[in-house]
Design an enzyme around this catalytic site. Structure first.
Site: not given
Ligand SMILES: [Zn+2]
Length: 243
Positions: A52, A199
């Site tokens: 993400d 991430h």
């Molecule tokens: Zn996020």
């Protein structure tokens, strides 16, 4: 029911409809009540790898090189439109290198009050940016912070996107995260059908936390390899369709 009571009932129902899906953030509920939204795939030999908050020129290229170095692992990247418009070439590179691109939102903000028009506008804007700048139409939507309230969920559905959260994470966004800690946190959840959240940017995380993510990738890949689990994108994850 008088008018005032009816209005209150409608308001309460609307509020419940808005807030109730956020409950799927709770791991137990995610597994039992929202298996599809959690990203629990039907293939017992596949683990979905998702990132993400990118694309980020400071960190995403290192993640891409690491995945190539692990035998060509491919993943799904949930992009922020505000990041993508600053790094469109990197968005395109994700697709050219075989990865899947998906929608995370334009800005990374938590939405606790209903704003359906804004929700639709932001999800649509991001979907269009991903399609045009990356050259691939996205199929998945994951809201910032995993807060899947009714507005964004309905907006995503109207745009042909499937909402998906995760079943495992490495808490790689913290300042204390290391490769070993990210792996240790993720490891219990690395089973067949899992969707792992990581991430590729520290845009909304502790500065340089992506380096912990990067260090964890070989450990995660080795773990999966020894258990005959294939790491791959959501498109290969056999997530059941809503009935
Ligand atoms: Zn996020």
């Amino acid at each position: 029911m008088n008018t005032a009571t009816r209005a209150l009932t409608v308001a309460a129902a609307a509020e419940f409809a808005h807030l109730a899906p956020a409950a799927v953030r709770l791991p137990v509920l995610r597994r039992t009540l929202a298996r599809r939204t959690a990203g629990l795939g039907a293939d017992p030999h596949h683990v979905a790898l998702t990132f993400d908050d990118g694309p980020d020129p400071r960190s995403t290229p290192y993640v891409l090189d690491a995945l190539d170095g692990l035998g060509g692992v491919r993943a799904t990247f949930f992009l922020l439109g505000s990041m993508l418009e600053r790094a469109p070439a990197l968005g395109r590179e994700l697709v050219l290198r075989g990865h899947e691109v998906a929608v995370h939102g334009w800005y990374h903000r938590q939405q606790w009050y209903p704003a359906p028009v804004r929700d639709l506008r932001e999800v649509r804007r991001t979907t269009e940016a991903v399609t045009e700048l990356c050259g691939a139409r996205p199929h998945w939507y994951r809201p910032p912070y995993g807060v899947l309230t009714a507005g964004p969920a309905l907006a995503a559905r109207s745009l042909g996107l499937r909402s998906v959260l995760w079943t495992a994470w490495g808490r790689d966004w913290t300042a204390e995260a290391t490769g070993a800690s990210v792996y240790a946190t993720a490891r219990p959840g690395l089973t067949g059908g899992a969707t792992l959240l990581l991430h590729d940017s520290d845009r909304t995380s502790a500065p340089d936390s992506w380096r912990a993510t990067l260090a964890a990738l070989p450990l995660i890949a080795a773990h999966c390899r020894t258990r005959a689990l294939t790491l791959g994108p959501l498109r290969d994850h056999a997530v059941p369709w809503p009935s």
